[in-house]
Design an enzyme around this catalytic site. Structure first.
Site, short mmCIF file in Angstrom:
data_model
loop_
_atom_site.label_atom_id
_atom_site.label_comp_id
_atom_site.label_asym_id
_atom_site.label_seq_id
_atom_site.Cartn_x
_atom_site.Cartn_y
_atom_site.Cartn_z
N THR A 1 0.84 -1.20 0.00
CA THR A 1 0.00 0.00 0.00
C THR A 1 0.87 1.24 0.00
O THR A 1 2.02 1.19 0.44
CB THR A 1 -0.90 0.07 1.25
OG1 THR A 1 -0.03 0.08 2.38
CG2 THR A 1 -1.84 -1.08 1.33
N GLU B 1 -6.15 -2.87 -0.52
CA GLU B 1 -6.58 -3.92 0.41
C GLU B 1 -7.87 -4.59 -0.03
O GLU B 1 -8.29 -5.58 0.57
CB GLU B 1 -6.82 -3.32 1.82
CG GLU B 1 -5.57 -2.93 2.57
CD GLU B 1 -5.13 -1.49 2.28
OE1 GLU B 1 -5.46 -0.97 1.20
OE2 GLU B 1 -4.45 -0.90 3.13
N LYS C 1 -11.49 19.91 10.40
CA LYS C 1 -12.36 20.01 11.58
C LYS C 1 -12.44 21.47 11.99
O LYS C 1 -11.51 22.01 12.56
CB LYS C 1 -11.82 19.14 12.70
CG LYS C 1 -11.80 17.67 12.27
CD LYS C 1 -11.51 16.73 13.43
CE LYS C 1 -11.54 15.30 12.94
NZ LYS C 1 -10.25 14.75 12.56
P1 AMP Z 1 -4.85 2.86 -2.83
O1 AMP Z 1 -4.93 1.66 -1.99
O2 AMP Z 1 -3.49 3.44 -2.93
O3 AMP Z 1 -5.47 2.65 -4.17
O4 AMP Z 1 -5.70 4.00 -2.12
C1 AMP Z 1 -7.02 3.79 -1.72
C2 AMP Z 1 -7.64 5.10 -1.32
O5 AMP Z 1 -7.78 5.97 -2.45
C3 AMP Z 1 -9.04 4.97 -0.79
O6 AMP Z 1 -9.06 4.54 0.55
C4 AMP Z 1 -9.57 6.38 -0.98
O7 AMP Z 1 -9.15 7.25 0.04
C5 AMP Z 1 -8.91 6.80 -2.27
N1 AMP Z 1 -9.84 6.62 -3.40
C6 AMP Z 1 -9.89 5.61 -4.27
N2 AMP Z 1 -10.87 5.81 -5.17
C7 AMP Z 1 -11.48 6.97 -4.84
C8 AMP Z 1 -12.58 7.72 -5.38
N3 AMP Z 1 -13.25 7.33 -6.47
N4 AMP Z 1 -12.92 8.85 -4.74
C9 AMP Z 1 -12.26 9.28 -3.65
N5 AMP Z 1 -11.22 8.63 -3.12
C10 AMP Z 1 -10.83 7.48 -3.70
#
Ligand code: AMP
Length: 546
Positions: A185, A330, A439
């Protein structure tokens, strides 16, 4: 009493066996790292992956071994991916955009044995090889004619290695829970953590992602996964493509607007997927050249919030349907997709567009709920927002080597770290990462919503909003803007543009202009870096409050 059905383990190589049997002539078209466009069929992929599996066994790679890859989306990466998984080995994809220190940590932590890399990445691996404790040798994914002069230890040529393999290699059979792939990640806090996919989770995820209310994939599609294989399995597409018999178009290293446009056009791509920054480059190219998208029917936008203005341009100007998707490494990674569901067919288009902007609803295999700080479930009213929790067979149960400890609560729910609402139809909308919400006076302001609105201004290329310390309100929003070249748009213009679109108390306290907004390795706005950059920023309203 057990049912009397066959025990047919869900193994990833069954996907390419199926593709070769029933869609053998469908193509994988790749922009090769060496330059030319190369074409292969699913029959060739199946034979090539078997040959590669046999060659990998010859190197001593066996079930449970982890191999590293640093490669673009292309035919060889797919062949290696299926060959190694079919052998029972684990394919650990690395993101080349990570810093060398992060790469060293991740490769050592994963204990990658052999390392496979595209020509592009020879200098990166040469620079860090002395610090890689477990890598026995490097296989450069090219042919003899293009082998570079390299200091990489035990460097071998991919095509020469493969030539020694046997395309009649018989796939071994093993437990479907066997590890198949690994992806670390992005790790915004602490060290990156390894997500370990199984054969079963990959196959189930590809099945549920292809279903009609999700990506609706079929053998009539031609799919261009711009999203890399190293970004969480290219959002299922490298599995779901051959599973459904769709053709694949692999972009290699070139992800700029003109290169992506060329493939969309010449290969008559019908569905494509990537993060918003990629689509921003494509839309700029279309605007500059006046070109259109006559073949493209659907574009999947995810990884970060899709700004409504981007959705409007694809839908209204180019007649391309946008599927807004959300997920995480994940979660294999797709967690929700925004497609219209039964019962909403008669909803007027304008009302549907308001829902379409949300991150959508999960396909079968994902459970979802929102809870408050005390863990109490919140109503699905589209207004109450809380921590988004998920559960299912394609969601991580732990990180590799137990890093981060227990990641599930007592009922098996995984906290995504996102904050969201869910409406009465079951559509989920992300309001923020929990770390990024602003916040202000005990209330929360959604940075994503402010960013989405700001990029709707015609002079704005990119926008980020962070919370900045405030003596009276705790935090207030600061809007950070990258202007279009030559634009003179001012702080006042932007605040006036937002006025009326948001509640008064959401109005950013200040606007700053920068040349560039930092991004993570997967193309998301790097809020941590912005918070550091503006750590000492003094809002004009802070002076007034004191
Ligand atoms: P990753 O595991 O690096 O792909 O990151 C996942 C995170 O990307 C998620 O927990 C979100 O915070 C963000 N994310 C993924 N898709 C979206 C989306 N369509 N809109 C907003 N945030 C997103």
């Amino acid at each position: 009493m057990h049912g009397l059905m066959q025990d047919w383990p869900l193994l990833t190589h069954r996907i390419i066996d199926h593709a070769a049997s029933f869609h053998g002539t469908r193509e994988i078209v790749s922009r090769s790292v060496e330059g030319p466009i190369v074409r292969h069929t699913y029959s060739e992929l199946n034979a090539g992956a078997r040959k590669m599996a046999s060659a990998l066994s010859g190197l001593g790679i066996k079930k449970g071994d982890i191999i590293g890859t640093m490669a673009w989306n292309g035919y060889r990466h797919m062949e290696l991916w299926y060959g190694a998984m079919g052998l029972g080995a684990v394919v650990h994809t690395l993101n080349p955009r990570l810093f060398p220190e992060q790469l060293v940590y991740i490769i050592n932590h994963a204990e990658d044995g052999y390392f496979f890399l595209d020509l592009t990445f020879v200098p990166i691996l040469e620079g860090i090889q002395d610090r890689l404790k477990t890598v026995k040798g490097f296989i450069i994914m090219t042919d003899e004619a293009h082998m570079p002069d390299t200091s990489l230890r035990n460097a071998q040529c991919y095509e020469t290695l493969k030539a020694g393999g046997d395309d009649g290699f018989q796939w071994p059979e093993f437990d479907e829970k066997t590890a198949a792939g690994m992806c670390y990640t992005s790790g915004t806090t602490g060290n990156p953590k390894g997500v370990l996919y199984s054969h079963k989770s990959n196959v189930l995820h590809a099945l549920s992602s292809s279903s009609a209310d999700a990506l609706a994939l079929s053998s009539v599609e031609t799919i261009l996964p711009v999203v890399p294989m190293f970004h969480a399995n290219s959002w299922a597409l490298v599995f779901a493509g051959p599973m459904t018999g769709a053709s694949l178009v692999m972009p290699g290293a070139a992800m700029d607007g003109p290169s992506i446009y060329e493939l969309l056009d010449t290969e008559k791509v019908t569905l494509t997927a990537a993060v918003p920054t990629v689509w921003q480059m494509l839309l700029m190219h279309l605007e500059e050249t006046g070109k259109t998208l006559p073949h493209l029917k659907r574009v999947v936008i995810g990884g970060a919030a899709c700004p409504p203005s981007m959705m409007d341009i694809f839908e209204d100007k180019y007649d391309v349907e946008v599927i807004h998707a959300w997920g995480m490494t994940e979660m294999s990674p797709l967690g929700s997709l925004c497609t219209r569901k039964g019962g909403l067919e008669d909803m007027p288009d304008k009302a549907w567009r308001a829902i379409q902007r949300k991150q959508g609803r999960p396909p079968f295999s994902i459970e979802m709920k929102i809870v408050d700080d005390a863990g109490e479930e919140l109503p699905w009213d589209g207004k109450s927002f809380g921590h988004l929790l998920v559960r299912g067979p394609c969601v991580s149960s732990a990180y590799f080597k137990g890093e981060g400890g227990d990641i599930l609560d007592k009922d098996g729910w995984f906290d995504t770290g996102d904050v969201s609402t869910i409406d009465e139809h079951g559509y989920m909308e992300i309001t923020d990462r929990s770390k990024d919400v602003i916040k202000s006076g005990g209330e929360w302001i959604s940075s994503i919503e402010l960013e989405n609105l700001a990029v709707g201004h015609r002079d704005v290329i990119e926008a980020a909003v962070i919370g900045v310390a405030h003596p009276k309100w705790d935090e207030r929003p600061l809007l950070i803007i990258v202007r279009k070249e030559g634009s003179k748009v001012s702080r006042e213009d932007l605040l006036e543009f937002l006025d009326g679109q948001i509640a008064k108390w959401w109005m950013p306290d200040d606007v700053v202009f920068v040349d560039e907004i930092p991004h993570t390795a997967t193309g998301k706005i790097q809020k941590t870096a912005l918070r550091e950059q503006f750590a000492d920023y003094r809002l004009p309203s802070a002076d007034a409050a004191e």
